[in-house]
Design a protein around this motif. Structure first.
Motif, short mmCIF file in Angstrom:
data_model
loop_
_atom_site.label_atom_id
_atom_site.label_comp_id
_atom_site.label_asym_id
_atom_site.label_seq_id
_atom_site.Cartn_x
_atom_site.Cartn_y
_atom_site.Cartn_z
N ILE A 24 33.88 40.42 10.65
CA ILE A 24 34.72 41.32 9.86
C ILE A 24 34.85 40.79 8.44
O ILE A 24 35.15 39.61 8.25
CB ILE A 24 36.12 41.48 10.49
CG1 ILE A 24 36.00 42.13 11.87
CG2 ILE A 24 37.02 42.32 9.59
CD1 ILE A 24 37.32 42.26 12.60
N TYR A 25 34.58 41.66 7.48
CA TYR A 25 34.77 41.32 6.08
C TYR A 25 35.99 42.08 5.57
O TYR A 25 36.04 43.30 5.65
CB TYR A 25 33.55 41.69 5.25
CG TYR A 25 33.76 41.46 3.77
CD1 TYR A 25 33.60 40.20 3.21
CD2 TYR A 25 34.13 42.52 2.94
CE1 TYR A 25 33.80 40.00 1.86
CE2 TYR A 25 34.34 42.31 1.59
CZ TYR A 25 34.17 41.05 1.05
OH TYR A 25 34.38 40.86 -0.29
N GLN A 26 36.96 41.35 5.06
CA GLN A 26 38.18 41.97 4.52
C GLN A 26 38.21 41.70 3.03
O GLN A 26 38.40 40.57 2.59
CB GLN A 26 39.43 41.37 5.18
CG GLN A 26 40.73 42.02 4.74
CD GLN A 26 40.87 43.44 5.24
OE1 GLN A 26 40.65 43.71 6.41
NE2 GLN A 26 41.23 44.35 4.36
N TYR A 34 31.16 44.63 -1.75
CA TYR A 34 31.26 45.03 -0.35
C TYR A 34 29.97 44.67 0.38
O TYR A 34 28.90 44.69 -0.20
CB TYR A 34 31.49 46.54 -0.26
CG TYR A 34 32.67 47.00 -1.05
CD1 TYR A 34 33.94 46.94 -0.50
CD2 TYR A 34 32.53 47.45 -2.35
CE1 TYR A 34 35.04 47.35 -1.23
CE2 TYR A 34 33.62 47.86 -3.08
CZ TYR A 34 34.88 47.80 -2.52
OH TYR A 34 35.96 48.19 -3.25
N ARG A 59 32.41 50.77 8.06
CA ARG A 59 33.82 50.68 7.70
C ARG A 59 34.66 50.42 8.94
O ARG A 59 34.46 51.04 9.98
CB ARG A 59 34.28 51.98 7.06
CG ARG A 59 33.62 52.25 5.72
CD ARG A 59 34.60 52.10 4.61
NE ARG A 59 33.99 52.49 3.34
CZ ARG A 59 34.57 52.35 2.19
NH1 ARG A 59 35.79 51.86 2.13
NH2 ARG A 59 33.97 52.71 1.08
N ASP A 60 35.59 49.52 8.81
CA ASP A 60 36.55 49.28 9.88
C ASP A 60 37.74 50.20 9.64
O ASP A 60 38.28 50.24 8.54
CB ASP A 60 37.00 47.81 9.86
CG ASP A 60 37.86 47.45 11.05
OD1 ASP A 60 38.17 48.36 11.85
OD2 ASP A 60 38.23 46.28 11.19
N LYS A 62 40.64 50.00 10.25
CA LYS A 62 41.92 49.35 10.00
C LYS A 62 42.30 49.34 8.52
O LYS A 62 43.45 49.13 8.18
CB LYS A 62 41.89 47.91 10.53
CG LYS A 62 41.75 47.82 12.04
CD LYS A 62 41.69 46.38 12.49
CE LYS A 62 41.50 46.28 14.00
NZ LYS A 62 41.40 44.87 14.46
N SER A 66 37.91 47.02 4.57
CA SER A 66 37.53 46.22 5.73
C SER A 66 36.23 46.77 6.33
O SER A 66 36.10 47.98 6.53
CB SER A 66 38.64 46.25 6.78
OG SER A 66 38.30 45.48 7.90
N TRP A 67 35.28 45.87 6.61
CA TRP A 67 34.01 46.25 7.20
C TRP A 67 33.72 45.37 8.40
O TRP A 67 34.12 44.21 8.45
CB TRP A 67 32.88 46.12 6.19
CG TRP A 67 32.91 47.19 5.15
CD1 TRP A 67 32.20 48.35 5.12
CD2 TRP A 67 33.73 47.21 3.97
NE1 TRP A 67 32.51 49.08 4.00
CE2 TRP A 67 33.45 48.41 3.28
CE3 TRP A 67 34.68 46.34 3.44
CZ2 TRP A 67 34.07 48.75 2.09
CZ3 TRP A 67 35.32 46.68 2.26
CH2 TRP A 67 35.00 47.87 1.59
N LYS A 68 32.98 45.92 9.36
CA LYS A 68 32.75 45.20 10.61
C LYS A 68 31.32 45.40 11.10
O LYS A 68 30.74 46.47 10.91
CB LYS A 68 33.73 45.68 11.68
CG LYS A 68 33.58 45.00 13.03
CD LYS A 68 34.68 45.42 14.00
CE LYS A 68 34.54 46.84 14.43
NZ LYS A 68 35.53 47.23 15.47
#
Length: 200
Positions: A24-26, A34, A59-60, A62, A66-68
């Motif tokens: 996960i990248y926040q 990104y 895209r996450d 949440k 946020s990316w997952k």
């Protein structure tokens, strides 16, 4: 947009039993970078050798920043050194993202697809790869730019101020007879495509 590389060491699974990994990248709220995809490399003792693992980020739900991505049933054996390469793409600032010049009294929307290339969005469909990395604010600005070049009088104070700024006075002329029938088919398609990304 531009690319850069970030490398981190992957956690090992010393037992050799395949397990699931989630990455996960926040990003920060004001971040312009990104992730796009990641690949795995292994240090074989003689240098880094690319492996056949390429994962795409999505895209996450949440959060907007946020990316997952997931790696299913993967085994990082003891003694192997795995690295993850993140490909980043920079999103241009809002005032750089949409550049609307006045050429021959014919305003147009120019979107930059990278540092040196751009397209006319009244004549070409905007690449979804570009829309993917835009924030909701940037997407809304781009969508409203289509209305601006046709002279729509904005009721929203934000866009009335943005497009009505003195720097845009050469091309932004309010058209009291504006209707959405003024859009050509490509402009309509681009507006609908942008809306799709805004609603995610």
């Amino acid at each position: 947009m531009f690319g850069s590389l970030y490398i981190i060491q992957m956690a090992k699974n010393p037992d050799g039993i395949p397990i699931d990994y989630t990455f996960i990248y926040q990003g920060l709220a004001d971040s312009k970078l990104y992730p796009s995809k990641m690949c795995l490399s292994v240090n074989d003792g003689r240098g880094y050798t690319k492996q056949d693992y390429t994962l795409q980020f999505s895209r996450d739900t949440k959060g907007e920043f946020s990316w997952k991505t997931e790696l299913k049933q993967f085994s990082a054996l003891d003694g192997e050194c795995f690295w993850i390469e993140f490909k980043y793409f920079g999103v241009l600032e809002e005032f750089e993202l949409v550049f609307i010049p006045c050429w021959d009294e014919n305003p147009m929307i120019i979107a930059y697809t990278d540092e040196s290339s751009c397209i006319n969005l009244s004549k070409e469909i905007i690449p979804e790869a570009l829309l993917f990395y835009m924030t909701k604010s940037q997407l809304a600005l781009l969508r409203n730019a289509f209305y601006a070049i046709h002279g729509y009088k904005f009721k929203n104070p934000k866009y009335a101020e943005y497009f009505g700024h003195e720097s845009n006075e050469l091309w932004y002329k309010i058209n009291p007879n504006f209707t959405e029938k003024d859009f050509n088919e490509i402009e309509k398609a681009n507006i609908n495509l942008i809306k799709k990304y805004e609603e995610r």
